[in-house]
Design an enzyme around this catalytic site. Structure first.
Site, mmCIF file in Angstrom:
data_model
loop_
_atom_site.group_PDB
_atom_site.id
_atom_site.type_symbol
_atom_site.label_atom_id
_atom_site.label_comp_id
_atom_site.label_asym_id
_atom_site.label_seq_id
_atom_site.Cartn_x
_atom_site.Cartn_y
_atom_site.Cartn_z
ATOM 1 N N LEU A 33 12.521 -8.564 -36.299
ATOM 2 C CA LEU A 33 11.057 -7.942 -35.680
ATOM 3 C C LEU A 33 10.835 -6.443 -36.225
ATOM 4 O O LEU A 33 11.859 -5.991 -36.368
ATOM 5 C CB LEU A 33 11.605 -7.895 -34.174
ATOM 6 C CG LEU A 33 11.759 -9.236 -33.463
ATOM 7 C CD1 LEU A 33 12.083 -8.862 -31.908
ATOM 8 C CD2 LEU A 33 10.568 -10.039 -33.512
ATOM 9 N N HIS A 37 5.495 -6.849 -34.467
ATOM 10 C CA HIS A 37 5.758 -7.829 -32.894
ATOM 11 C C HIS A 37 5.941 -6.891 -31.940
ATOM 12 O O HIS A 37 5.413 -7.579 -30.839
ATOM 13 C CB HIS A 37 7.155 -8.384 -33.595
ATOM 14 C CG HIS A 37 7.249 -9.176 -34.641
ATOM 15 N ND1 HIS A 37 8.083 -8.705 -36.017
ATOM 16 C CD2 HIS A 37 6.893 -10.324 -34.871
ATOM 17 C CE1 HIS A 37 8.075 -9.867 -36.498
ATOM 18 N NE2 HIS A 37 7.184 -10.850 -36.250
ATOM 19 N N GLN A 62 7.547 -25.835 -39.951
ATOM 20 C CA GLN A 62 6.529 -25.039 -40.616
ATOM 21 C C GLN A 62 6.604 -24.670 -41.956
ATOM 22 O O GLN A 62 5.760 -24.143 -42.574
ATOM 23 C CB GLN A 62 5.886 -23.953 -39.574
ATOM 24 C CG GLN A 62 6.514 -23.018 -39.589
ATOM 25 C CD GLN A 62 6.010 -21.757 -38.331
ATOM 26 O OE1 GLN A 62 6.127 -22.145 -37.484
ATOM 27 N NE2 GLN A 62 5.727 -20.733 -39.249
ATOM 28 N N LYS A 150 -2.788 -10.546 -37.746
ATOM 29 C CA LYS A 150 -2.207 -10.745 -38.880
ATOM 30 C C LYS A 150 -2.247 -11.921 -39.499
ATOM 31 O O LYS A 150 -2.651 -12.459 -40.755
ATOM 32 C CB LYS A 150 -0.462 -10.388 -39.118
ATOM 33 C CG LYS A 150 0.128 -10.592 -40.271
ATOM 34 C CD LYS A 150 -0.201 -9.775 -41.304
ATOM 35 C CE LYS A 150 0.942 -9.735 -42.551
ATOM 36 N NZ LYS A 150 1.487 -10.998 -42.549
ATOM 37 N N ASP A 151 -1.987 -13.181 -38.567
ATOM 38 C CA ASP A 151 -2.043 -14.602 -38.903
ATOM 39 C C ASP A 151 -3.435 -14.908 -38.338
ATOM 40 O O ASP A 151 -3.316 -15.607 -37.414
ATOM 41 C CB ASP A 151 -0.822 -15.283 -38.452
ATOM 42 C CG ASP A 151 0.510 -14.903 -38.971
ATOM 43 O OD1 ASP A 151 0.782 -15.289 -40.104
ATOM 44 O OD2 ASP A 151 0.973 -13.717 -38.548
ATOM 45 N N GLN A 154 -3.759 -18.893 -38.061
ATOM 46 C CA GLN A 154 -2.875 -19.505 -36.970
ATOM 47 C C GLN A 154 -3.604 -19.255 -35.572
ATOM 48 O O GLN A 154 -3.573 -20.136 -34.633
ATOM 49 C CB GLN A 154 -1.616 -18.563 -37.217
ATOM 50 C CG GLN A 154 -0.720 -19.008 -36.012
ATOM 51 C CD GLN A 154 0.529 -18.397 -36.394
ATOM 52 O OE1 GLN A 154 1.321 -18.863 -37.156
ATOM 53 N NE2 GLN A 154 0.766 -17.191 -35.683
ATOM 54 N N SER A 186 5.348 -6.834 -42.162
ATOM 55 C CA SER A 186 5.698 -8.594 -42.141
ATOM 56 C C SER A 186 7.312 -8.535 -42.427
ATOM 57 O O SER A 186 7.752 -7.747 -43.192
ATOM 58 C CB SER A 186 4.948 -9.105 -43.515
ATOM 59 O OG SER A 186 5.625 -10.406 -43.655
HETATM 60 P P1 AMP Z 1 5.947 -14.043 -37.251
HETATM 61 O O1 AMP Z 1 7.358 -13.585 -36.719
HETATM 62 O O2 AMP Z 1 5.593 -13.383 -38.671
HETATM 63 O O3 AMP Z 1 5.524 -15.646 -37.311
HETATM 64 O O4 AMP Z 1 4.884 -13.466 -36.477
HETATM 65 C C1 AMP Z 1 5.131 -13.708 -34.961
HETATM 66 C C2 AMP Z 1 3.722 -13.118 -34.268
HETATM 67 O O5 AMP Z 1 3.774 -11.608 -34.661
HETATM 68 C C3 AMP Z 1 2.565 -13.740 -34.886
HETATM 69 O O6 AMP Z 1 1.544 -13.782 -33.708
HETATM 70 C C4 AMP Z 1 1.961 -12.606 -35.947
HETATM 71 O O7 AMP Z 1 0.582 -12.818 -36.179
HETATM 72 C C5 AMP Z 1 2.369 -11.213 -35.277
HETATM 73 N N1 AMP Z 1 2.445 -10.359 -36.330
HETATM 74 C C6 AMP Z 1 2.955 -10.654 -37.342
HETATM 75 N N2 AMP Z 1 3.048 -9.174 -38.291
HETATM 76 C C7 AMP Z 1 2.180 -8.741 -37.406
HETATM 77 C C8 AMP Z 1 1.578 -7.166 -37.649
HETATM 78 N N3 AMP Z 1 1.870 -6.534 -38.663
HETATM 79 N N4 AMP Z 1 0.912 -6.790 -36.950
HETATM 80 C C9 AMP Z 1 0.469 -7.548 -35.735
HETATM 81 N N5 AMP Z 1 0.914 -8.628 -35.492
HETATM 82 C C10 AMP Z 1 1.908 -9.276 -36.292
#
Ligand code: AMP
Length: 282
Positions: A33, A37, A62, A150-151, A154, A186
């Site tokens: 995280l 997140h 995935q 960010k995604d 998705q 990220s």
């Molecule tokens: P992940 O752990 O990368 O699968 O991301 C989990 C959630 O966090 C997803 O909804 C992502 O779009 C969001 N997320 C990841 N990185 C960011 C970021 N830099 N800013 C905002 N939301 C993010």
């Protein structure tokens, strides 16, 4: 803060919250995280959640066969500390075995929005995403779930899944959180060497120019990224709702980019404000 590894225990707790009329929000993540997140947790709070559940699950289905499932960064202890500090009520940390039977044969597939962009480049990816998010929704039964822009693709695919399959879960989107340098946060940024991180800065810089209307076509975005030493996977401008491709950038459309920086695949996107074009038109 509650920690659940067993999906049934997670479900029992969530059902109790539902019966107690607590408004439950879910923030699905793959862990490792960062502040991006945590911004989703803060968004859930701001939207009036009584209880916030963060799921941390590196979802094997995935990832493609040659992708980074095995080496995806994991740090349970640090993640739990961050969730605790952010005021999360419960963390759901299932094992792959507890989520997937070896002979699983039911999946969730979205048939339009998931086909282009990352879907075209990562076959099976969104089927894995939709399946795991549907499972998480069934286990936690949240009032709403928060996803990051960010995604962007998705989030659009999940919204469509929720609409078409009548999930009783509202989808809340939250803006991209960036490092001071502009780089979108990220978990995969940890793969980048110092030199690669430097190169990655071009990605957000170019997208900021797109946002301000200074760059007007996908081809000129791609050329700038290539010049910086990034390998372009795709650059596309799409309608924000339908994700239908657009030839030229226009206000409120979205420009989405995926690049390889060395071996690391990075994605980023912006909404086009197109100030200059607007001025030209006036
Ligand atoms: P992940 O752990 O990368 O699968 O991301 C989990 C959630 O966090 C997803 O909804 C992502 O779009 C969001 N997320 C990841 N990185 C960011 C970021 N830099 N800013 C905002 N939301 C993010």
């Amino acid at each position: 803060m509650k920690i659940f590894k067993d999906p049934e225990k997670m479900r029992d707790w969530a059902r109790k919250m539902l019966l107690a009329k607590r408004k439950v929000a879910l923030v699905p993540t793959m862990g490792y995280l960062h502040d991006g997140h945590i911004s989703l947790v803060d968004r859930a709070k701001a939207k009036g959640a009584d209880e916030i559940v963060v799921s941390i699950f590196v979802n094997p289905v995935q990832f493609g066969p040659n992708e980074d499932y095995e080496k995806y960064p994991r740090n349970e202890k640090a993640d739990l500390a961050k969730c605790r500090a952010a005021g999360v009520s419960a963390v759901f940390l299932p094992s792959a075995q507890s989520m997937y039977h070896a002979d699983r044969s039911a999946f969730v597939d979205e048939g339009t929005l998931s086909k282009g962009l990352c879907g075209a480049k990562r076959p099976g990816h969104f089927r894995g995403v939709c399946t795991v998010v549907a499972k998480l929704f069934n286990i936690v039964q949240p009032d709403f779930a928060v996803f990051g822009e960010k995604d962007f693709q998705q989030a659009a695919v999940i919204k469509r899944m929720v609409r078409d399959l009548n999930f009783g879960v509202k989808i809340v989107l939250s803006p991209i959180v960036r490092e001071k340098s502009g780089l979108a946060m990220s978990s995969r940024n940890t793969y980048l060497s110092a030199e690669e991180k430097q190169k990655a800065l071009t990605l957000s810089r170019v997208l900021f120019s797109v946002r301000e209307g200074e760059i007007k076509t996908p081809a000129s975005v791609a050329a700038k990224l290539k010049k910086a030493g990034l390998v372009v996977d795709y650059v596309e401008c799409v309608d924000s709702e339908t994700l239908a491709p657009l030839k030229r950038f226009k206000p409120l459309s979205r420009v989405l980019v995926a690049v390889y920086d060395g071996k690391t695949r990075l994605i980023d996107n912006v909404e086009v404000k197109n100030l200059k074009q607007n001025k030209e038109k006036k």
